[in-house]
Write a protein that holds these residues in place. Structure first.
Motif, PDB file in Angstrom:
ATOM      1  N   THR A  25       1.513  18.019  44.700  1.00  0.00           N
ATOM      2  CA  THR A  25       0.469  18.783  44.118  1.00  0.00           C
ATOM      3  C   THR A  25      -0.591  17.741  43.862  1.00  0.00           C
ATOM      4  O   THR A  25      -1.894  17.904  43.882  1.00  0.00           O
ATOM      5  N   SER A 150       6.503  33.484  37.070  1.00  0.00           N
ATOM      6  CA  SER A 150       5.619  34.164  37.843  1.00  0.00           C
ATOM      7  C   SER A 150       5.648  35.209  38.265  1.00  0.00           C
ATOM      8  O   SER A 150       4.762  36.233  38.498  1.00  0.00           O
ATOM      9  N   SER A 155       0.273  32.267  36.612  1.00  0.00           N
ATOM     10  CA  SER A 155      -0.465  32.060  37.918  1.00  0.00           C
ATOM     11  C   SER A 155       0.632  31.177  38.627  1.00  0.00           C
ATOM     12  O   SER A 155       1.134  29.810  37.798  1.00  0.00           O
ATOM     13  N   ASN A 156       0.957  30.850  39.691  1.00  0.00           N
ATOM     14  CA  ASN A 156       1.627  29.939  40.466  1.00  0.00           C
ATOM     15  C   ASN A 156       0.785  29.252  41.301  1.00  0.00           C
ATOM     16  O   ASN A 156       1.071  28.258  42.349  1.00  0.00           O
ATOM     17  N   VAL A 157      -0.546  29.110  41.404  1.00  0.00           N
ATOM     18  CA  VAL A 157      -1.353  28.584  42.436  1.00  0.00           C
ATOM     19  C   VAL A 157      -1.967  27.306  41.677  1.00  0.00           C
ATOM     20  O   VAL A 157      -2.647  27.320  40.451  1.00  0.00           O
ATOM     21  N   PRO A 164       0.480  24.073  38.493  1.00  0.00           N
ATOM     22  CA  PRO A 164       0.579  25.470  38.388  1.00  0.00           C
ATOM     23  C   PRO A 164       0.977  25.806  36.804  1.00  0.00           C
ATOM     24  O   PRO A 164       1.735  25.100  36.128  1.00  0.00           O
ATOM     25  N   GLN A 264      -1.106  22.029  48.512  1.00  0.00           N
ATOM     26  CA  GLN A 264      -2.089  22.993  48.020  1.00  0.00           C
ATOM     27  C   GLN A 264      -2.031  24.332  48.335  1.00  0.00           C
ATOM     28  O   GLN A 264      -2.680  25.365  47.726  1.00  0.00           O
ATOM     29  N   SER A 265      -1.158  24.627  49.382  1.00  0.00           N
ATOM     30  CA  SER A 265      -1.098  26.163  49.866  1.00  0.00           C
ATOM     31  C   SER A 265      -0.230  26.836  48.993  1.00  0.00           C
ATOM     32  O   SER A 265       0.644  26.471  48.278  1.00  0.00           O
ATOM     33  N   VAL A 266      -0.531  28.358  48.998  1.00  0.00           N
ATOM     34  CA  VAL A 266       0.314  29.307  48.162  1.00  0.00           C
ATOM     35  C   VAL A 266       1.761  29.232  48.849  1.00  0.00           C
ATOM     36  O   VAL A 266       2.585  29.257  48.117  1.00  0.00           O
ATOM     37  N   GLN A 269       3.654  26.433  47.372  1.00  0.00           N
ATOM     38  CA  GLN A 269       4.179  26.654  46.112  1.00  0.00           C
ATOM     39  C   GLN A 269       5.326  27.700  46.065  1.00  0.00           C
ATOM     40  O   GLN A 269       6.261  27.617  44.918  1.00  0.00           O
TER      41      GLN A 269
END
Length: 422
Positions: A25, A150, A155-157, A164, A264-266, A269
């Motif tokens: 990350t 989560s 938030s998990n982003v 996160p 960096q993508s959902v 994560q």
């Protein structure tokens, strides 16, 4: 006396499941991960033998022999767990990992000797199994924490490259649990003084000084019992496999199941959260298996049990290559959990029977060399091997790890266990 391991493994589980995720990350490339993870084995290499030696040569009428180190390590590790998810840059996360792993090792190493101190030979397998039970319980909860947060709307982003909130809150919880669990052991467990306290104090005065300590530690390699030398080869290949699993499971399943390499993508994560679930499964299985394996060992032998478990674990880890759905990823973790239960129990039970009682901490610390050296080798080589020989796909590195674990199982058959002749 083993409850403190519940908190210690909270720290290790959060580290194992989330460190690569944090590094990625913050901008690390997959082929850099193994190198950044070198903090863990190097600190173990430096810290554990020294702490083992010092705890052997410590006695305080109130604090005892091992408990001062439990407490000091817990305070420092809790601080590091708080700092880790607040790292603003990659270099800071790597530095905090050094601090965190060193502190966890200060607490952890004397716990192994603690069992050897307080239990006779007939109880040690059960004693190390109890440690394994608490290790499994702590790791299950800690590994699941990001998914739990989560689930409840945290938030998990990652926002602007930051860690996160699910990971941050998990580490805060881990810091509290680590400190409180170790304090429980420190405040409730008792230690008996050396049999001849005056002789112990006289010997301690003669051996005072870090120069003498380092000379003793290095010289100990030439005085290792035969069983310890044989177990060293088993540990070497076992921990190459475990290190590969902890470093690369996240990137491997993100690539093969979530079909992304973008940290960096959902999706990436989400894969990170699922790694926590997978690791919770293998730790949960190990907690249950911890009390079953000694029964099998009683009717066969500790060598046979360890061989069988490592081969099961190795084949399970390698099978991740063939899996394309997240639910099926749980299945190989069952096999890994069986191996993990044995890894945390059988080598230490076999070794304790071959060690002199008054040097238990020293030799347990020295034995840790054969846990951290393979991790250092892996940290230096796995990134390049993955990039140049395995097509850059980290799932292939897991297959290599599985083969290494199976080889460790075969080598266990050549270990001399004193219990086999009693």
């Amino acid at each position: 006396m083993s409850f403190g391991f519940f908190g210690i493994q909270f720290g290790f589980a959060l580290q194992n499941a989330n460190t690569s995720r944090i590094f990625s990350t913050l901008g690390a490339n997959p082929d850099q991960l193994a190198l950044f993870w070198l903090a863990a084995p190097v600190t173990g290499l430096l810290v554990q033998p020294v702490i083992g030696y010092l705890s052997d040569n410590t006695w305080h009428p109130t604090w005892g022999r091992r408990r001062p180190f439990f407490f000091l390590g817990a305070v420092l590790a809790s601080l590091a767990l708080f700092l880790m998810p607040n790292s603003a840059a990659l270099w800071m996360a790597v530095a905090v990992l050094w601090m965190m792993d060193a502190a966890i090792n200060v607490s952890m190493e004397p716990f192994r000797a603690f069992v050897g101190d307080k239990l006779d030979a007939s109880q040690r397998t059960a004693g190390f199994a109890m440690q394994t039970f608490f290790i499994g319980c702590g790791a299950v909860i800690a590994s699941l924490l990001p998914s739990i947060f989560s689930h409840y709307g945290v938030s998990n982003v990652p926002v602007n490259g930051t860690i996160p909130d699910t990971v941050r809150y998990s580490f805060y919880s881990g810091a509290a649990v680590f400190l409180l669990s170790v304090l429980w052991t420190v405040l409730t467990a008792k230690e008996t003084p050396p049999e001849n306290l005056e002789q112990f104090r006289a010997e301690r005065k003669q051996t005072r000084g870090m120069g003498y300590a380092f000379a003793e530690i290095i010289g100990g390699f030439g005085r290792m019992p035969k069983t310890m030398v044989q177990l060293a080869f088993v540990q070497f290949f076992t921990w190459i496999a475990l290190f590969a699993m902890w470093i690369y499971t996240g990137t491997a399943i993100a690539d093969t199941v979530w079909h992304t390499t973008d940290a960096q993508s959902v999706a990436y994560q989400d894969a990170g959260n699922w790694v926590g679930t997978m690791f919770a499964v293998y730790n949960g299985v190990s907690a249950l298996a911890a009390f079953i394996l000694p029964i099998f060992a009683k009717y066969t032998s500790r060598r046979i049990v360890h061989t069988t478990c490592l081969i099961i674990g190795g084949l399970s880890l390698a099978s991740i290559l063939t899996i394309t759905t997240k639910e099926m990823l749980i299945v190989p973790m069952i096999g890994v959990g069986i191996a993990w239960a044995s890894i945390l129990t059988m080598p230490y039970a076999i070794l304790a029977g071959a060690l002199p009682a008054r040097r238990m901490g020293y030799y347990m610390g020295l034995f840790n060399f054969f846990v951290v050296i393979p991790q250092i080798v892996s940290g230096v080589l796995l990134g390049g091997v993955t990039k140049h020989f395995l097509g850059g796909h980290t799932v292939n590195t897991l297959v290599l790890g599985g083969a290494s674990m199976a080889l460790a199982g075969i080598l266990t058959l050549f270990v001399a266990d004193k219990a086999d002749h009693e």
